[in-house]
Design an enzyme around this catalytic site. Structure first.
Site, mmCIF file in Angstrom:
data_model
loop_
_atom_site.group_PDB
_atom_site.id
_atom_site.type_symbol
_atom_site.label_atom_id
_atom_site.label_comp_id
_atom_site.label_asym_id
_atom_site.label_seq_id
_atom_site.Cartn_x
_atom_site.Cartn_y
_atom_site.Cartn_z
ATOM 1 N N SER A 60 4.659 2.556 8.056
ATOM 2 C CA SER A 60 4.335 1.449 7.157
ATOM 3 C C SER A 60 5.530 1.093 6.289
ATOM 4 O O SER A 60 6.126 1.960 5.645
ATOM 5 C CB SER A 60 3.153 1.823 6.260
ATOM 6 O OG SER A 60 1.965 1.889 6.999
ATOM 7 N N HIS A 62 0.817 -1.220 0.000
ATOM 8 C CA HIS A 62 0.000 0.000 0.000
ATOM 9 C C HIS A 62 0.849 1.267 0.000
ATOM 10 O O HIS A 62 0.364 2.334 -0.331
ATOM 11 C CB HIS A 62 -0.982 0.002 1.179
ATOM 12 C CG HIS A 62 -0.376 0.321 2.512
ATOM 13 N ND1 HIS A 62 -0.027 -0.645 3.433
ATOM 14 C CD2 HIS A 62 -0.056 1.510 3.095
ATOM 15 C CE1 HIS A 62 0.459 -0.072 4.522
ATOM 16 N NE2 HIS A 62 0.465 1.230 4.332
ATOM 17 N N ASP A 79 0.222 -7.472 1.427
ATOM 18 C CA ASP A 79 0.689 -6.107 1.710
ATOM 19 C C ASP A 79 2.213 -6.040 1.768
ATOM 20 O O ASP A 79 2.785 -5.297 2.561
ATOM 21 C CB ASP A 79 0.090 -5.547 2.997
ATOM 22 C CG ASP A 79 0.158 -4.021 3.037
ATOM 23 O OD1 ASP A 79 0.308 -3.399 1.955
ATOM 24 O OD2 ASP A 79 0.096 -3.436 4.138
#
Length: 326
Positions: A180, A71, A101
């Site tokens: 992230s 993402h 992911d």
């Protein structure tokens, strides 16, 4: 009789514990931080303007390949990575897998040496872990916490396909936007997870580094994508009743909730309400168990299913197709 010396001794003991904790976090931070970059992925839009995805990435090979979240790259092909010492490199997307992911990017200039990858399967609840990333643009940020839970799942979608990211690590190490793609490390400085989401106050999640994710990473490096087999069913785990436990030797199975029309599952004869007990001869008690069997090598091959239907055990054969990337 004065108790003051006892208080002084307690303070000294507390200081020693704190110092031991601090020494571990400092050592891991110094070991891991050089391998973690802030990345910014950019692409021009057709009508002007720039599309941006930002986060962190971890160098994991000697020739500049880095792990991050799918993402973060969000389909963008190129960008820039900046390390804690100020060195930087342009990067290009090698491959991304939205259903785990995970993504791999490659530095086009020299990068720091690789971090050491660990095995999340060895983690225990309560174990100390350290997160390193670039939250809110603050490079080389370090937070520490414990493993709050193991075996968590994150539901994800990619086009029409629904899956779960399995065995996700839950931690209370503070994570913020920009973390992230960053590293979650154990006390030996080994990367055991890639931070992926902030689920709520005091709740962070990380994709584990384990046998399954190593297969995904290897596929991204080789093919730029992950080939998965597709059955076309939606299921939920349920406990078996006492008589079924005696007959099958299993305590749980997968209740089929939905069978996608014209899918390999429907063509095999599978029906809603069936209870899947085994796949390829292995007991299945969760969607994750089934997912682990549905990688590229299962595509186009006979896929035996043992099913309980209205008290009768059936042997069905499905032939999985390749899951669409759209």
């Amino acid at each position: 009789m004065s108790t003051e010396p006892q208080f002084e001794q307690q303070d000294q003991d507390d200081d020693q514990v704190l110092d031991a904790y601090s020494r571990i976090v400092i050592r891991v931070a110094e070991s891991v931080t050089p391998h973690v970059a802030a990345i910014e992925m950019t692409s021009s839009r057709r009508r002007g303007g720039v599309r941006v995805g930002s986060g962190s990435a971890v160098v994991f090979t000697g020739d500049g390949y880095m792990l991050t979240n799918a993402h973060v790259v969000a389909g963008i092909q190129s960008g820039r990575a900046v390390f804690a010492d100020g060195k930087h490199t342009d990067v290009e997307l090698v491959g991304a897998d939205p259903l785990s992911d995970l993504a791999v990017v490659r530095g086009l200039k020299s990068t720091p040496p690789p971090a050491s990858l660990g095995n999340a399967d060895t983690l225990r609840v309560g174990q100390l872990v350290i997160a390193v990333g670039n939250p809110l643009g603050l490079a080389g940020s370090v937070t520490a916490g414990v493993v709050s839970g193991l075996g968590r799942s994150i539901p994800v979608r990619a086009g029409e396909h629904r899956r779960v990211i399995e065995d996700v690590i839950q931690t209370d190490a503070a994570l913020n936007p920009g973390n992230s793609g960053g590293a979650l490390a154990d006390t030996q400085g080994r990367i055991v997870g890639i931070n992926t989401a902030v689920a709520g106050l005091g709740l962070g999640l990380a994709v584990p580094i384990n046998t399954t994710t190593q297969r995904i990473i290897a596929s991204l490096l080789k093919h730029g994508r992950v080939r998965r087999a597709y059955l076309g069913l939606v299921s939920t785990p349920i406990p078996l009743d006492a008589s079924a436990v005696v007959r099958t030797g299993q305590k749980e199975g997968l209740r089929v909730v939905e069978v996608i029309p014209n899918s390999p599952a429907e063509l095999s004869g599978l029906q809603p309400g069936d209870l899947v007990l085994r796949a390829q001869g292995r007991a299945v008690s969760s969607a994750e168990c089934l997912q682990k069997l549905l990688f590229g090598e299962a595509i186009g091959e006979p896929f035996p299913l043992t099913v309980l239907r209205e008290g009768t055990t059936l042997q069905l054969i499905a032939v999985p197709s390749e899951m669409s990337q759209q």
